[in-house]
Enzyme design. Structure first.
Site, mmCIF file in Angstrom:
data_model
loop_
_atom_site.group_PDB
_atom_site.id
_atom_site.type_symbol
_atom_site.label_atom_id
_atom_site.label_comp_id
_atom_site.label_asym_id
_atom_site.label_seq_id
_atom_site.Cartn_x
_atom_site.Cartn_y
_atom_site.Cartn_z
ATOM 1 N N TYR A 78 -1.608 -0.544 10.321
ATOM 2 C CA TYR A 78 -1.799 -0.931 8.911
ATOM 3 C C TYR A 78 -0.536 -0.628 8.109
ATOM 4 O O TYR A 78 -0.007 -1.486 7.392
ATOM 5 C CB TYR A 78 -2.996 -0.180 8.322
ATOM 6 C CG TYR A 78 -3.256 -0.509 6.867
ATOM 7 C CD1 TYR A 78 -3.760 -1.749 6.504
ATOM 8 C CD2 TYR A 78 -2.988 0.430 5.865
ATOM 9 C CE1 TYR A 78 -3.987 -2.067 5.163
ATOM 10 C CE2 TYR A 78 -3.220 0.125 4.527
ATOM 11 C CZ TYR A 78 -3.717 -1.115 4.184
ATOM 12 O OH TYR A 78 -3.941 -1.425 2.868
ATOM 13 N N SER A 124 0.868 -1.183 0.000
ATOM 14 C CA SER A 124 0.000 0.000 0.000
ATOM 15 C C SER A 124 0.897 1.223 0.000
ATOM 16 O O SER A 124 2.050 1.150 0.464
ATOM 17 C CB SER A 124 -0.861 0.009 1.276
ATOM 18 O OG SER A 124 -1.496 1.262 1.438
HETATM 19 P P1 NDP Z 1 -11.450 -5.807 -0.244
HETATM 20 O O1 NDP Z 1 -11.945 -5.618 1.161
HETATM 21 O O2 NDP Z 1 -12.427 -5.657 -1.349
HETATM 22 O O3 NDP Z 1 -10.701 -7.184 -0.392
HETATM 23 C C1 NDP Z 1 -9.973 -7.752 0.657
HETATM 24 C C2 NDP Z 1 -9.856 -9.228 0.374
HETATM 25 O O4 NDP Z 1 -9.081 -9.847 1.425
HETATM 26 C C3 NDP Z 1 -11.207 -9.917 0.344
HETATM 27 O O5 NDP Z 1 -11.233 -10.802 -0.747
HETATM 28 C C4 NDP Z 1 -11.231 -10.688 1.655
HETATM 29 O O6 NDP Z 1 -11.982 -11.866 1.489
HETATM 30 C C5 NDP Z 1 -9.759 -11.003 1.818
HETATM 31 N N1 NDP Z 1 -9.424 -11.399 3.182
HETATM 32 C C6 NDP Z 1 -9.535 -10.692 4.327
HETATM 33 N N2 NDP Z 1 -9.177 -11.443 5.380
HETATM 34 C C7 NDP Z 1 -8.828 -12.660 4.892
HETATM 35 C C8 NDP Z 1 -8.372 -13.867 5.457
HETATM 36 N N3 NDP Z 1 -8.186 -13.997 6.783
HETATM 37 N N4 NDP Z 1 -8.112 -14.928 4.652
HETATM 38 C C9 NDP Z 1 -8.286 -14.830 3.313
HETATM 39 N N5 NDP Z 1 -8.721 -13.712 2.709
HETATM 40 C C10 NDP Z 1 -8.983 -12.647 3.490
HETATM 41 O O7 NDP Z 1 -10.288 -4.726 -0.397
HETATM 42 P P2 NDP Z 1 -9.131 -4.551 -1.497
HETATM 43 O O8 NDP Z 1 -9.419 -5.291 -2.720
HETATM 44 O O9 NDP Z 1 -8.874 -3.105 -1.567
HETATM 45 O O10 NDP Z 1 -7.892 -5.213 -0.724
HETATM 46 C C11 NDP Z 1 -6.932 -6.033 -1.354
HETATM 47 C C12 NDP Z 1 -5.565 -5.634 -0.856
HETATM 48 O O11 NDP Z 1 -5.256 -4.319 -1.314
HETATM 49 C C13 NDP Z 1 -5.405 -5.587 0.667
HETATM 50 O O12 NDP Z 1 -4.191 -6.203 1.026
HETATM 51 C C14 NDP Z 1 -5.364 -4.104 0.958
HETATM 52 O O13 NDP Z 1 -4.659 -3.829 2.139
HETATM 53 C C15 NDP Z 1 -4.662 -3.596 -0.275
HETATM 54 N N6 NDP Z 1 -4.800 -2.176 -0.548
HETATM 55 C C16 NDP Z 1 -5.998 -1.629 -0.914
HETATM 56 C C17 NDP Z 1 -6.129 -0.298 -1.144
HETATM 57 C C18 NDP Z 1 -7.421 0.341 -1.487
HETATM 58 O O14 NDP Z 1 -7.496 1.583 -1.549
HETATM 59 N N7 NDP Z 1 -8.481 -0.412 -1.731
HETATM 60 C C19 NDP Z 1 -4.985 0.626 -1.020
HETATM 61 C C20 NDP Z 1 -3.760 -0.047 -0.663
HETATM 62 C C21 NDP Z 1 -3.685 -1.389 -0.448
HETATM 63 P P3 NDP Z 1 -12.905 -12.590 2.581
HETATM 64 O O15 NDP Z 1 -13.481 -11.525 3.442
HETATM 65 O O16 NDP Z 1 -13.898 -13.310 1.742
HETATM 66 O O17 NDP Z 1 -11.963 -13.517 3.304
#
Ligand code: NDP
Length: 250
Positions: free
Chosen positions: A156, A143
């Protein structure tokens, strides 16, 4: 340049929404065989069905990245069903931002478990395969919070800073050991996904929501970058990408 994506087997963690979902769809559209992991199996099924209906290849498995056994199992699934494994996209994560003074210690530990331990587990699961075949690609979602400090993002940002350090050393050691493992670390800024849904501190949520409502861009943009990294020739690592809205100063 021919696109070096066709036929590659790609595991994506956090594939049930947001960046993971967009990446799964784009890579499948480009001929990759995608293996989707996350906890919400109903979402994974919907996404895999959609990909299949469009002529792509996708399978899924319920996965909690905090458990080593689940990470090992999804690697095994990819190898059993598709006969090989080329890319591991370590993307699962959560961002319950809050000031330290709010003492949301459960959330601190949860971020460490998913954003750090989840990455360690994924790499531990995939490394034996990549080392044995002397090829592979590990991609991780850090990030811009892993590049710059900001109030509300202590834990975070710390987890995402960890990803940066870890991926860089993985790259260096793979090069030194001659295992041909490529790496790519992605530093997204404001991307419109479900990520803000994990914020329980109201002031932090209001502030972030305001920013994302004003500036946020589509997760497709990150998917394109992942595809670009994978599409490079096998002798080329493009290691770091910072990607965000053109009008976000981040
Ligand atoms: P979402 O919340 O849409 O996606 C997050 C994903 O992580 C979901 O598919 C969720 O699936 C999964 N997840 C969470 N906990 C677990 C777990 N214990 N085991 C397996 N899967 C898990 O957000 P984003 O798509 O934005 O996030 C994706 C990545 O991008 C993250 O690492 C986030 O930190 C990073 N990011 C995002 C930014 C943004 O602005 N959106 C900016 C910078 C970084 P489920 O709940 O079904 O398990």
């Amino acid at each position: 340049m021919t696109d070096n994506i066709q036929g590659k087997v790609v595991i994506i963690t956090g594939a049930s929404s947001g960046i993971g979902e967009a990446t799964a769809k784009l890579l499948a559209n480009k001929g990759a065989k995608v293996v989707l992991g996350a906890r919400r199996a109903e979402n994974l099924k919907r996404i895999a069905d959609e990909i299949t209906q469009h002529g792509g290849q996708a399978i899924y498995q319920e996965l909690d990245v905090t458990q080593q056994s689940g990470n090992d199992a999804i690697v095994q699934l990819a190898r059993d069903r598709f006969g090989r494994l080329d890319v591991m996209f370590l993307n699962a994560g959560l961002m319950p931002s809050s000031p330290l003074s709010a003492l949301k210690t459960d959330e601190w530990h949860r971020m460490v478990d998913v954003n750090i331990t989840g990455v360690l587990n994924g790499v531990a699961a995939v490394l034996p395969t990549f080392i044995a075949q002397k090829s592979g690609h590990v991609i991780a979602t850090s990030s811009v919070a892993g590049l710059k400090a900001y109030p509300g993002g202590a834990v975070y940002g710390g987890t995402k800073w960890f990803v940066r350090e870890f991926m860089e050393v993985l790259r260096m050691e793979s090069a030194l050991e001659g295992t041909n493992i490529r790496t790519a670390t992605i530093y997204p800024a404001a991307i419109n996904t479900e990520l803000l849904g994990t914020i329980t501190d109201k002031a932090s949520l209001d502030q972030m929501q305001g920013l994302y409502d004003k500036l946020g861009i589509s997760p497709d943009r990150i998917a394109s970058v992942v595809a670009f990294a994978i599409g490079q020739p096998a002798d080329t690592t493009i290691n770091e990408f910072t990607v965000g809205p053109a009008n976000q100063p981040w």
